[in-house]
Structure formats: structure tokens, C-alpha cells
Design an enzyme around this catalytic site. Structure first.
Site, PDB file in Angstrom:
ATOM      1  N   GLY A   1     -25.133 -26.138  -1.078  1.00  0.00           N
ATOM      2  CA  GLY A   1     -23.980 -27.042  -1.133  1.00  0.00           C
ATOM      3  C   GLY A   1     -23.319 -27.033  -2.506  1.00  0.00           C
ATOM      4  O   GLY A   1     -22.091 -27.124  -2.628  1.00  0.00           O
TER       5      GLY A   1
ATOM      6  N   PHE B   1       4.621 -10.818  -5.268  1.00  0.00           N
ATOM      7  CA  PHE B   1       3.206 -10.863  -5.699  1.00  0.00           C
ATOM      8  C   PHE B   1       3.040 -10.390  -7.136  1.00  0.00           C
ATOM      9  O   PHE B   1       2.004  -9.817  -7.470  1.00  0.00           O
ATOM     10  CB  PHE B   1       2.305  -9.981  -4.812  1.00  0.00           C
ATOM     11  CG  PHE B   1       2.323 -10.265  -3.344  1.00  0.00           C
ATOM     12  CD1 PHE B   1       2.529 -11.538  -2.865  1.00  0.00           C
ATOM     13  CD2 PHE B   1       2.098  -9.241  -2.426  1.00  0.00           C
ATOM     14  CE1 PHE B   1       2.523 -11.795  -1.493  1.00  0.00           C
ATOM     15  CE2 PHE B   1       2.087  -9.477  -1.069  1.00  0.00           C
ATOM     16  CZ  PHE B   1       2.310 -10.759  -0.592  1.00  0.00           C
TER      17      PHE B   1
ATOM     18  N   HIS C   1     -26.563 -21.007  -4.082  1.00  0.00           N
ATOM     19  CA  HIS C   1     -26.398 -22.354  -4.637  1.00  0.00           C
ATOM     20  C   HIS C   1     -26.295 -23.427  -3.551  1.00  0.00           C
ATOM     21  O   HIS C   1     -26.165 -24.619  -3.864  1.00  0.00           O
ATOM     22  CB  HIS C   1     -25.151 -22.424  -5.541  1.00  0.00           C
ATOM     23  CG  HIS C   1     -25.373 -21.836  -6.901  1.00  0.00           C
ATOM     24  ND1 HIS C   1     -25.410 -20.484  -7.140  1.00  0.00           N
ATOM     25  CD2 HIS C   1     -25.593 -22.428  -8.115  1.00  0.00           C
ATOM     26  CE1 HIS C   1     -25.621 -20.260  -8.428  1.00  0.00           C
ATOM     27  NE2 HIS C   1     -25.742 -21.413  -9.042  1.00  0.00           N
TER      28      HIS C   1
ATOM     29  N   SER D   1       0.841  -1.208   0.000  1.00  0.00           N
ATOM     30  CA  SER D   1       0.000   0.000   0.000  1.00  0.00           C
ATOM     31  C   SER D   1       0.867   1.245   0.000  1.00  0.00           C
ATOM     32  O   SER D   1       0.577   2.229  -0.687  1.00  0.00           O
ATOM     33  CB  SER D   1      -0.887   0.026   1.248  1.00  0.00           C
ATOM     34  OG  SER D   1      -1.683  -1.114   1.311  1.00  0.00           O
TER      35      SER D   1
ATOM     36  N   GLU E   1      -4.039  -3.404  -6.533  1.00  0.00           N
ATOM     37  CA  GLU E   1      -4.185  -2.072  -7.150  1.00  0.00           C
ATOM     38  C   GLU E   1      -4.741  -1.054  -6.153  1.00  0.00           C
ATOM     39  O   GLU E   1      -5.549  -0.206  -6.508  1.00  0.00           O
ATOM     40  CB  GLU E   1      -5.084  -2.131  -8.403  1.00  0.00           C
ATOM     41  CG  GLU E   1      -4.515  -2.916  -9.557  1.00  0.00           C
ATOM     42  CD  GLU E   1      -3.254  -2.311 -10.172  1.00  0.00           C
ATOM     43  OE1 GLU E   1      -2.980  -1.123  -9.902  1.00  0.00           O
ATOM     44  OE2 GLU E   1      -2.547  -3.039 -10.884  1.00  0.00           O
TER      45      GLU E   1
ATOM     46  N   GLN F   1     -23.998 -18.765  -1.477  1.00  0.00           N
ATOM     47  CA  GLN F   1     -25.100 -19.004  -0.541  1.00  0.00           C
ATOM     48  C   GLN F   1     -26.346 -19.493  -1.290  1.00  0.00           C
ATOM     49  O   GLN F   1     -26.999 -20.456  -0.876  1.00  0.00           O
ATOM     50  CB  GLN F   1     -25.401 -17.700   0.225  1.00  0.00           C
ATOM     51  CG  GLN F   1     -26.333 -17.873   1.401  1.00  0.00           C
ATOM     52  CD  GLN F   1     -25.695 -18.692   2.527  1.00  0.00           C
ATOM     53  OE1 GLN F   1     -24.482 -18.868   2.585  1.00  0.00           O
ATOM     54  NE2 GLN F   1     -26.534 -19.212   3.406  1.00  0.00           N
TER      55      GLN F   1
HETATM   56  C1  LIG Z   1      -2.758 -12.273  -6.601  1.00  0.00           C
HETATM   57  C2  LIG Z   1      -2.013 -10.961  -6.477  1.00  0.00           C
HETATM   58  C3  LIG Z   1      -1.457 -10.394  -7.626  1.00  0.00           C
HETATM   59  C4  LIG Z   1      -0.739  -9.192  -7.533  1.00  0.00           C
HETATM   60  N1  LIG Z   1      -0.166  -8.673  -8.666  1.00  0.00           N
HETATM   61  C5  LIG Z   1       0.664  -7.596  -8.532  1.00  0.00           C
HETATM   62  C6  LIG Z   1       1.413  -7.111  -9.653  1.00  0.00           C
HETATM   63  O1  LIG Z   1       1.304  -7.618 -10.773  1.00  0.00           O
HETATM   64  N2  LIG Z   1       2.256  -6.066  -9.453  1.00  0.00           N
HETATM   65  C7  LIG Z   1       2.408  -5.470  -8.231  1.00  0.00           C
HETATM   66  O2  LIG Z   1       3.211  -4.551  -8.112  1.00  0.00           O
HETATM   67  N3  LIG Z   1       1.708  -5.903  -7.156  1.00  0.00           N
HETATM   68  C8  LIG Z   1       0.838  -6.949  -7.276  1.00  0.00           C
HETATM   69  N4  LIG Z   1       0.130  -7.406  -6.180  1.00  0.00           N
HETATM   70  C9  LIG Z   1       0.331  -6.753  -4.885  1.00  0.00           C
HETATM   71  C10 LIG Z   1      -0.856  -5.925  -4.417  1.00  0.00           C
HETATM   72  O3  LIG Z   1      -0.998  -4.769  -5.210  1.00  0.00           O
HETATM   73  C11 LIG Z   1      -0.605  -5.618  -2.923  1.00  0.00           C
HETATM   74  O4  LIG Z   1      -0.805  -6.831  -2.225  1.00  0.00           O
HETATM   75  C12 LIG Z   1      -1.533  -4.555  -2.400  1.00  0.00           C
HETATM   76  O5  LIG Z   1      -1.180  -3.301  -2.930  1.00  0.00           O
HETATM   77  C13 LIG Z   1      -1.489  -4.449  -0.855  1.00  0.00           C
HETATM   78  O6  LIG Z   1      -0.185  -4.359  -0.385  1.00  0.00           O
HETATM   79  P1  LIG Z   1       0.322  -5.340   0.803  1.00  0.00           P
HETATM   80  O7  LIG Z   1      -0.028  -6.720   0.385  1.00  0.00           O
HETATM   81  O8  LIG Z   1       1.737  -5.028   1.057  1.00  0.00           O
HETATM   82  O9  LIG Z   1      -0.570  -4.969   2.049  1.00  0.00           O
HETATM   83  P2  LIG Z   1      -0.232  -3.849   3.155  1.00  0.00           P
HETATM   84  O10 LIG Z   1       0.121  -2.590   2.475  1.00  0.00           O
HETATM   85  O11 LIG Z   1       0.720  -4.417   4.129  1.00  0.00           O
HETATM   86  O12 LIG Z   1      -1.653  -3.688   3.839  1.00  0.00           O
HETATM   87  C14 LIG Z   1      -2.134  -4.600   4.835  1.00  0.00           C
HETATM   88  C15 LIG Z   1      -3.452  -4.047   5.366  1.00  0.00           C
HETATM   89  O13 LIG Z   1      -3.234  -2.777   5.977  1.00  0.00           O
HETATM   90  C16 LIG Z   1      -4.123  -1.828   5.429  1.00  0.00           C
HETATM   91  N5  LIG Z   1      -3.504  -0.503   5.380  1.00  0.00           N
HETATM   92  C17 LIG Z   1      -2.261  -0.178   4.939  1.00  0.00           C
HETATM   93  N6  LIG Z   1      -2.073   1.145   5.014  1.00  0.00           N
HETATM   94  C18 LIG Z   1      -3.212   1.680   5.505  1.00  0.00           C
HETATM   95  C19 LIG Z   1      -3.639   2.995   5.799  1.00  0.00           C
HETATM   96  N7  LIG Z   1      -2.849   4.051   5.602  1.00  0.00           N
HETATM   97  N8  LIG Z   1      -4.891   3.164   6.288  1.00  0.00           N
HETATM   98  C20 LIG Z   1      -5.709   2.106   6.469  1.00  0.00           C
HETATM   99  N9  LIG Z   1      -5.369   0.843   6.214  1.00  0.00           N
HETATM  100  C21 LIG Z   1      -4.135   0.624   5.730  1.00  0.00           C
HETATM  101  C22 LIG Z   1      -4.415  -2.336   4.012  1.00  0.00           C
HETATM  102  O14 LIG Z   1      -5.618  -1.769   3.498  1.00  0.00           O
HETATM  103  C23 LIG Z   1      -4.497  -3.816   4.271  1.00  0.00           C
HETATM  104  O15 LIG Z   1      -5.780  -4.150   4.742  1.00  0.00           O
HETATM  105  C24 LIG Z   1      -0.628  -8.552  -6.271  1.00  0.00           C
HETATM  106  C25 LIG Z   1      -1.224  -9.121  -5.135  1.00  0.00           C
HETATM  107  C26 LIG Z   1      -1.899 -10.307  -5.237  1.00  0.00           C
HETATM  108  C27 LIG Z   1      -2.534 -10.884  -3.994  1.00  0.00           C
END
Ligand SMILES: Cc1cc2nc3c(=O)[nH]c(=O)nc-3n(C[C@H](O)[C@H](O)[C@H](O)COP(=O)(O)OP(=O)(O)OC[C@H]3O[C@@H](n4cnc5c(N)ncnc54)[C@H](O)[C@@H]3O)c2cc1C
Length: 394
Positions: free
Chosen positions: A352, A155, A350, A131, A375, A348
Site C-alpha cells: 500500500g 507533446f 512496497h 513514430s 524517442e 508491489q
Molecule cells: C511526455 C512526452 C514528452 C515528449 N517530448 C517530445 C519532444 O520533446 N519532442 C518531440 O518531438 N516529441 C516528443 N514526444 C513525442 C513522442 O516522441 C511520441 O509520442 C512517440 O514518438 C510516439 O509517437 P505517437 O505518440 O504519435 O504514437 P504513434 O506513432 O501513433 O504510435 C501508436 C502505437 O502504434 C505503434 N506503432 C506505430 N508504428 C508501428 C509499426 N510500424 N510497427 C509496430 N507498431 C507501430 C507504436 O509503437 C505505438 O504503440 C513526447 C511524448 C511524451 C508522451
């Protein structure tokens, strides 16, 4: 604005729907089971239909068209398979993004992309920063050989199989400076598969979107390239989309694509529910005639319509070159949360059968879940909307 699709948009919708139903649907079960994205059976067909050159003007060899048309492609492919819609995301969006970033100078980089020969990946997220993208630790350092990239990404969709990677990094000389200064030193850099020092890490098994491959990337003194294929983002090694703001602007359209993709998954779940609630009988009547079930389907229809309207509005602002950050975040937030709710209700409804792998409903539920995470999570979208409303300006 009109909420009706134009003649051209309707024609595109029909074309992609037929392609997805006829060519992609038969590939889904195997791709989901093996956790592989069958690029060679998807991208050439899309290229032949012109789906990889939407947003590229005819004088540059594209089919022209609007941002909404890119969203139509996302929705229709996701209606058949969310994982495929993620696998093709870079291929669908990169040509138009390249043209936006570089204008006619993008021309040499376009052919392999629009022919579906090159699979791109976008690498922003790191083990310690998702994030909070301004906190990324990947660095680029000037050297005699050019810019050298170091760090790890995780990821990354298409990470295990892409040919060309657009990688976010900060210039090493500002890496330890205060946040605002670091942000100005950020940019996107092109790295080609096979470049010495670049290794593909382990593929990551996941809850849903299994036919899209996700993985880690490691960079150790990797020379960033001006790729012959998609090198446009790295004039002389340094990204064109320089700085944190430039990176964020590039993400705007990615978010709309994800919103549309989520609508496609929700639509598939909705389409599974309508005939099911008419046909499945409990307590002597079709379950759709039990209000608790019928009302769920009514809300699905409403939420899908509302999500499409938000995407359309954001696309219109984007197309007009107007500020669209809030509209994009509203569309992404609403559409992804709607898809999670709709697919949960579909399971829900559907009973089971919704939980059993013989029907695709459980897959829709698993695939929709990531929508509120990638994103920009739902929390981050709300933060953006608050900021755009001026709540943080005091
Ligand atoms: C299947 C998959 C495919 C992906 N593909 C790509 C890709 O192609 N390229 C790429 O770059 N990334 C990719 N990602 C990464 C994805 O964009 C990140 O997982 C996402 O941006 C969240 O970052 P994080 O996982 O580090 O969560 P964190 O940033 O650690 O967040 C954890 C939690 O804390 C909350 N949080 C964090 N900051 C705040 C705030 N200021 N206020 C309130 N809540 C907050 C978040 O909302 C979340 O609930 C992918 C992820 C997955 C699961």
C-alpha cells in the site's frame, strides 16, 4: 571494453550525485505539484559545474569528455527526478550536438547554452505523426523574407517555456511527393520564441514526468532564424541536419540519454526497495527473505547492470564513429522496459505504501512509463533492430 568507469567518469558521477541530492531534491515536490520546471534554479548550477559543456572541447570553452559522461549526467539527475532530467535534456545534449554538426563554426552559438541562459526544445512530433516521422506535415517554404514555417507540433518537452526551438519540417515543394523524395526534403530549423506567427499552445497534463513541461506549438508563416543563441542548425535558414537520415542520426544520442535516464529512475526505485525489504516484516521475517520478494530485487540489480552495459557499449561505438544504430536501439529498448518492470515491482514490494504519494515510489512508476513511448517506441526500436539484422532486406 571495460565496464568500469574511468577515474574522470567516477568523479563526474559523484559530482552530479551530490548536486542532485543537495540542490535538486529539495525542489522536486513543489515542481511536481505545480507541473513546472524550475529552470532558473537548475541550469545555472549545472552550468557552474561544467555539466552543460560536456562534449565541447576545451578550445571551444567546454570541459571535453565523452558521450558516456552525458549519460552519467542523465542517470544521476533522473535518480532524483525524471522530470528534471527531461527538462535539462536539450541543455545537456545540444552543445555537444552543435559541435558534432558544425565543428569550430559552432563556437558563437555555444555561450548562452553552456551558461544555462537558453532553454532549448526539440520539436519533431505532430498530432498526426510520431513514430512515422517521415509523415510530418510541417512545411518550410521559400519566400522573399526567407524560409517560412507552417504547421503544428505536439507533446513537445519544454514547449511551453523554451527560448529556442529546433523544429523538423519538410520543404513544401516536395511535401506531396512520394515518401523517399519527401524524406530527402526534411530538415531541422531554428525558431526563436516570440517570432511573429509562432504561438505556444496549451500545456498538456500527463501521467508522469510532471515537473517537465509539455505542450503544443503552432507556426503560421514563421520566419525561421539563424538564432544568435543556437542558430547553428539553420545556416541561411535551412537546417544543417538535412534530410531524414540526418535527423535520425541526431536522434541516436537522444535515445541513449533516454536509456540512461530510465536507468536512473530504475536505480532510484531499486535503492528504495533494498532497505525496505530488509526492514519491513511480514509473517515474522523481513519480506526480502520471502523468495518471491527477494527475487524481484535480485532481478532489479541484474537488469540495471545489463542496461548500463548496453548503454556503455553503444556509447563506445558512437564515440569511435562506428555504426551504432542497433546498439543504441538495444540499449534504449532494454533500459526503458527494465525501468517499467523495476518501478512496477517497486510499487508491489512496497504494498500500500507503494501506491501512496507520501513515498516517491509511485512517482518512479509513473515517470518510467513514458520511456517505452518517446524517442521511438519499443515497437519501433525492435523494428530498427530487425532492419539492422537484415530481416527486411529481401
Ligand atoms: C511526455 C512526452 C514528452 C515528449 N517530448 C517530445 C519532444 O520533446 N519532442 C518531440 O518531438 N516529441 C516528443 N514526444 C513525442 C513522442 O516522441 C511520441 O509520442 C512517440 O514518438 C510516439 O509517437 P505517437 O505518440 O504519435 O504514437 P504513434 O506513432 O501513433 O504510435 C501508436 C502505437 O502504434 C505503434 N506503432 C506505430 N508504428 C508501428 C509499426 N510500424 N510497427 C509496430 N507498431 C507501430 C507504436 O509503437 C505505438 O504503440 C513526447 C511524448 C511524451 C508522451
Amino acid at each position: 571494453m571495460s565496464y568500469r568507469l574511468s577515474e574522470e567518469e567516477r568523479l563526474l558521477q559523484t559530482t552530479v550525485r551530490e548536486f542532485a541530492n543537495n540542490e535538486l531534491a529539495p525542489l522536486v515536490a513543489d515542481a511536481e505539484r505545480t507541473g513546472t520546471f524550475p529552470r532558473d534554479r537548475i541550469l545555472p548550477g549545472m552550468a557552474a559545474l561544467g555539466l552543460l559543456s560536456i562534449g565541447v572541447p576545451p578550445e571551444l570553452g567546454g570541459v571535453g569528455g565523452t558521450g558516456l559522461m552525458l549519460c552519467i549526467v542523465a542517470e544521476e539527475i533522473a535518480r532524483v527526478c525524471g522530470g528534471f532530467a527531461i527538462g535539462v535534456m536539450g541543455s545537456v545534449l545540444s552543445p555537444a550536438a552543435l559541435v558534432r554538426m558544425r565543428g569550430p563554426a559552432a563556437a558563437p552559438a555555444l555561450p548562452p547554452l553552456v551558461q544555462g541562459l537558453t532553454l532549448p526544445a526539440m520539436a519533431f512530433t505532430e498530432p498526426g505523426a510520431g513514430s512515422d516521422l517521415a509523415a510530418i506535415r510541417c512545411t518550410v517554404t521559400k519566400s522573399d523574407r526567407g524560409l517560412l514555417l507552417n504547421g503544428t507540433k505536439t507533446f513537445i518537452s519544454n514547449g511551453p517555456t523554451a527560448d529556442v526551438y529546433l523544429v523538423a519540417a519538410v520543404r513544401s515543394e516536395v511535401a506531396d511527393r512520394p515518401r523517399a523524395e519527401r524524406a530527402r526534403g526534411m530538415g531541422l530549423h531554428v525558431v526563436l520564441r516570440g517570432t511573429p506567427g509562432f504561438t505556444i499552445g496549451r500545456p498538456l497534463a500527463k501521467l508522469g514526468m510532471r515537473s517537465s513541461e509539455t505542450g503544443e506549438l503552432h507556426f503560421e508563416d514563421v520566419l525561421v532564424a539563424n538564432a544568435p543563441g543556437v542558430g547553428a542548425a539553420s545556416g541561411a535558414g535551412a537546417g544543417q541536419a538535412q534530410g531524414f537520415r540526418g535527423m535520425m542520426e541526431l536522434l541516436d544520442f537522444n535515445r541513449l540519454y533516454i536509456a540512461a535516464l530510465s536507468i536512473g529512475i530504475g536505480q532510484a526505485a531499486f535503492e528504495a526497495c533494498v532497505p525496505y525489504v530488509k526492514q519491513r516484516v511480514a509473517f515474522d521475517r523481513p519480506i526480502g527473505q520471502h523468495q518471491a520478494t527477494g527475487f524481484k530485487v535480485a532481478r532489479m540489480a541484474m537488469n540495471l547492470d545489463a542496461a548500463r552495459a548496453l548503454v556503455q557499449r553503444a556509447c563506445e561505438l558512437y564515440e569511435a564513429g562506428e555504426r551504432c544504430t542497433r546498439a543504441v536501439s538495444e540499449a534504449k529498448l532494454f533500459a526503458t522496459e527494465a525501468a517499467v518492470a523495476i518501478t512496477g515491482d517497486a510499487v508491489q514490494i512496497h504494498g500500500g505504501y507503494g501506491y501512496i504519494e507520501e513515498l516517491p515510489v509511485e512517482r518512479y512508476f509513473r515517470d518510467a512509463r513514458v520511456g517505452t513511448i518517446w524517442e521511438g517506441t519499443s515497437e519501433i526500436q525492435q523494428q530498427i533492430i530487425c532492419r539492422e539484422l537484415g530481416l527486411y532486406s529481401e
